[in-house]
Enzyme design. Structure first.
Site, PDB file in Angstrom:
ATOM      1  N   GLY A   1      37.570   6.280  27.061  1.00  0.00           N
ATOM      2  CA  GLY A   1      37.444   7.458  27.918  1.00  0.00           C
ATOM      3  C   GLY A   1      38.701   7.736  28.726  1.00  0.00           C
ATOM      4  O   GLY A   1      38.948   8.880  29.120  1.00  0.00           O
TER       5      GLY A   1
ATOM      6  N   ALA B   1      35.354   4.391  29.647  1.00  0.00           N
ATOM      7  CA  ALA B   1      34.083   4.593  30.340  1.00  0.00           C
ATOM      8  C   ALA B   1      33.612   3.222  30.830  1.00  0.00           C
ATOM      9  O   ALA B   1      33.964   2.189  30.254  1.00  0.00           O
ATOM     10  CB  ALA B   1      33.072   5.212  29.395  1.00  0.00           C
TER      11      ALA B   1
ATOM     12  N   GLU C   1      36.506   1.909  21.121  1.00  0.00           N
ATOM     13  CA  GLU C   1      35.034   1.923  21.189  1.00  0.00           C
ATOM     14  C   GLU C   1      34.385   1.206  20.011  1.00  0.00           C
ATOM     15  O   GLU C   1      33.303   0.634  20.141  1.00  0.00           O
ATOM     16  CB  GLU C   1      34.526   3.371  21.236  1.00  0.00           C
TER      17      GLU C   1
ATOM     18  N   GLU D   1      40.813   9.668  26.501  1.00  0.00           N
ATOM     19  CA  GLU D   1      40.166  10.978  26.324  1.00  0.00           C
ATOM     20  C   GLU D   1      40.341  11.857  27.569  1.00  0.00           C
ATOM     21  O   GLU D   1      40.528  13.072  27.453  1.00  0.00           O
ATOM     22  CB  GLU D   1      38.685  10.763  26.001  1.00  0.00           C
TER      23      GLU D   1
HETATM   24  N1  CAA Z   1      34.331  -0.824  32.017  1.00  0.00           N
HETATM   25  C1  CAA Z   1      33.981  -1.638  33.028  1.00  0.00           C
HETATM   26  N2  CAA Z   1      34.785  -2.593  33.530  1.00  0.00           N
HETATM   27  C2  CAA Z   1      36.012  -2.725  32.972  1.00  0.00           C
HETATM   28  C3  CAA Z   1      36.448  -1.925  31.905  1.00  0.00           C
HETATM   29  C4  CAA Z   1      35.549  -0.923  31.435  1.00  0.00           C
HETATM   30  N3  CAA Z   1      35.881  -0.053  30.448  1.00  0.00           N
HETATM   31  N4  CAA Z   1      37.699  -2.287  31.552  1.00  0.00           N
HETATM   32  C5  CAA Z   1      38.040  -3.307  32.369  1.00  0.00           C
HETATM   33  N5  CAA Z   1      37.024  -3.571  33.227  1.00  0.00           N
HETATM   34  C6  CAA Z   1      36.981  -4.601  34.264  1.00  0.00           C
HETATM   35  C7  CAA Z   1      36.819  -5.987  33.675  1.00  0.00           C
HETATM   36  O1  CAA Z   1      35.466  -6.248  33.397  1.00  0.00           O
HETATM   37  C8  CAA Z   1      37.358  -6.833  34.785  1.00  0.00           C
HETATM   38  O2  CAA Z   1      36.387  -6.959  35.801  1.00  0.00           O
HETATM   39  P1  CAA Z   1      36.110  -8.412  36.496  1.00  0.00           P
HETATM   40  O3  CAA Z   1      37.417  -8.764  37.160  1.00  0.00           O
HETATM   41  O4  CAA Z   1      35.006  -8.107  37.462  1.00  0.00           O
HETATM   42  O5  CAA Z   1      35.761  -9.344  35.399  1.00  0.00           O
HETATM   43  C9  CAA Z   1      38.491  -5.991  35.361  1.00  0.00           C
HETATM   44  O6  CAA Z   1      38.231  -4.661  34.933  1.00  0.00           O
HETATM   45  C10 CAA Z   1      39.859  -6.391  34.819  1.00  0.00           C
HETATM   46  O7  CAA Z   1      39.784  -6.394  33.402  1.00  0.00           O
HETATM   47  P2  CAA Z   1      40.230  -7.646  32.498  1.00  0.00           P
HETATM   48  O8  CAA Z   1      40.030  -8.933  33.246  1.00  0.00           O
HETATM   49  O9  CAA Z   1      39.559  -7.506  31.165  1.00  0.00           O
HETATM   50  O10 CAA Z   1      41.806  -7.355  32.391  1.00  0.00           O
HETATM   51  P3  CAA Z   1      42.777  -7.728  31.184  1.00  0.00           P
HETATM   52  O11 CAA Z   1      44.147  -7.430  31.677  1.00  0.00           O
HETATM   53  O12 CAA Z   1      42.497  -9.110  30.681  1.00  0.00           O
HETATM   54  O13 CAA Z   1      42.383  -6.716  29.980  1.00  0.00           O
HETATM   55  C11 CAA Z   1      41.852  -4.558  29.035  1.00  0.00           C
HETATM   56  C12 CAA Z   1      42.596  -5.338  30.150  1.00  0.00           C
HETATM   57  C13 CAA Z   1      42.503  -4.858  27.679  1.00  0.00           C
HETATM   58  C14 CAA Z   1      41.976  -3.089  29.351  1.00  0.00           C
HETATM   59  C15 CAA Z   1      40.364  -5.009  28.989  1.00  0.00           C
HETATM   60  O14 CAA Z   1      39.827  -4.922  30.315  1.00  0.00           O
HETATM   61  C16 CAA Z   1      39.498  -4.164  28.099  1.00  0.00           C
HETATM   62  O15 CAA Z   1      39.512  -4.341  26.898  1.00  0.00           O
HETATM   63  N6  CAA Z   1      38.711  -3.240  28.689  1.00  0.00           N
HETATM   64  C17 CAA Z   1      37.773  -2.420  27.936  1.00  0.00           C
HETATM   65  C18 CAA Z   1      38.477  -1.329  27.133  1.00  0.00           C
HETATM   66  C19 CAA Z   1      37.464  -0.534  26.340  1.00  0.00           C
HETATM   67  O16 CAA Z   1      36.784  -1.034  25.486  1.00  0.00           O
HETATM   68  N7  CAA Z   1      37.365   0.778  26.651  1.00  0.00           N
HETATM   69  C20 CAA Z   1      36.434   1.673  25.999  1.00  0.00           C
HETATM   70  C21 CAA Z   1      35.183   1.788  26.814  1.00  0.00           C
HETATM   71  S1  CAA Z   1      33.896   2.702  25.980  1.00  0.00           S
HETATM   72  C22 CAA Z   1      34.294   4.330  26.191  1.00  0.00           C
HETATM   73  O17 CAA Z   1      35.283   4.666  26.822  1.00  0.00           O
HETATM   74  C23 CAA Z   1      33.343   5.335  25.576  1.00  0.00           C
HETATM   75  C24 CAA Z   1      33.842   6.721  25.569  1.00  0.00           C
HETATM   76  O18 CAA Z   1      34.447   7.185  24.651  1.00  0.00           O
HETATM   77  C25 CAA Z   1      33.599   7.613  26.706  1.00  0.00           C
END
Ligand code: CAA
Length: 258
Positions: free
Chosen positions: A109, A66, A132, A112
């Site tokens: 998400g 998400a 999460e 999911e």
């Molecule tokens: N939401 C918003 N933006 C996101 C994102 C997310 N879930 N995941 C990645 N992005 C964005 C980053 O902010 C980044 O944007 P900028 O270039 O503007 O800074 C871009 O995507 C590329 O990401 P990274 O630079 O972080 O890329 P990476 O290769 O270094 O890492 C990753 C990849 C490990 C997937 C890392 O991006 C990450 O950990 N993302 C979040 C994963 C996460 O926590 N997901 C759960 C979200 S909460 C949820 O989903 C609730 C639910 O149950 C519904």
């Protein structure tokens, strides 16, 4: 065809393809994207010329979860009164078979949403997880329920409580993934698989899908009763007569989806 901002939609024969398309945010799922996914899936679902739907992302990310940017400033009131994530599971109400073709990250998400599909085909680069807990929240699009049903309590608990990411190989071994495909072949394989499914009788596909899903919502006795009624109902279809006649005549069936 309807224009979308966050997804790409195309059809190949009887297969509908929905591609998540927010590359700069690794296909993070926001309100607008999920509204479009549900709208596109429903449009395919009411079109009887479509017999299977493939949901996919990019090679780098199916979806990284998400959208944290969209969620980060929400208060409890915003989440509760705004009924956060309500409607995002509209994808699960489509009757047409759905396949998630997952490459790269399927986190939070993203994992999911893939689990909302009838089954997952994964590239060898796919990574699954529910991280999460690292954000101070819990899975909210069905992860605590669907992951647990898919891979069992011990492994689901370990993944959800630690936020650990698992490889495609581990996910297949655990039963989350139907099959692993080399990354370069993933979409072609998913479309071939979807075409194979879409060539079957559509009402029989509905019955098969509905019956399997009842297994997750009922006792064994109720599920078996449902299945028996469902197979009996297939004998009201032209496609049952055609399928069995074709077998007897040693030819391929030609289903009319009726
Ligand atoms: N939401 C918003 N933006 C996101 C994102 C997310 N879930 N995941 C990645 N992005 C964005 C980053 O902010 C980044 O944007 P900028 O270039 O503007 O800074 C871009 O995507 C590329 O990401 P990274 O630079 O972080 O890329 P990476 O290769 O270094 O890492 C990753 C990849 C490990 C997937 C890392 O991006 C990450 O950990 N993302 C979040 C994963 C996460 O926590 N997901 C759960 C979200 S909460 C949820 O989903 C609730 C639910 O149950 C519904």
């Amino acid at each position: 065809m309807t224009e979308y901002d966050n997804i790409l939609v195309e059809r190949r024969g009887r297969v509908g393809i929905i591609t998540l398309n927010r590359p700069k945010a690794l296909n993070a799922l926001n309100e607008a994207l999920m509204r479009e996914v549900v709208q596109a899936a429903r449009a395919f679902d009411i079109d009887t010329d479509i017999g299977a739907i493939v949901l996919t992302g990019s090679e780098r990310a199916f979806a990284a979860g998400a959208d944290i940017t969209e969620m980060s400033s929400k208060s409890y009131q915003d989440a509760y009164v705004g009924n956060m994530f309500a409607g995002w599971d509209g994808f699960t109400s489509v009757r047409t078979p759905t396949i998630a073709a997952v490459s790269g990250y399927a986190l939070g998400g993203g994992c999911e949403l893939a689990m909302m599909c009838d089954f997952i085909l994964a590239s060898d680069t796919a990574k699954f997880g529910q991280p999460e807990i690292n954000l101070g929240v819990i899975p909210g699009m069905g992860g605590t329920q669907r992951l647990t049903r898919a891979i069992g309590k011990a492994k689901a608990m370990e993944l959800i409580l630690t936020g650990r990411i698992m490889s495609a190989e581990e996910a297949e071994h655990a039963g989350l993934v139907a099959r692993i495909v080399p990354a370069a072949e993933l979409l072609d394989d998913a479309i071939t698989t979807a075409s194979l499914i879409a060539g079957k009788s559509l009402p029989v596909l509905y019955a098969a899908k509905e019956s399997v899903n009842v297994a997750f919502e009922s006792t064994l006795a109720e599920g078996l009763r449902f299945e028996r009624r469902a197979i009996q109902a297939t004998f009201g279809l032209h496609d049952q007569a055609e399928g069995m006649a074709a077998f007897m005549q040693k030819r391929e069936p030609v289903f009319s989806h009726s």
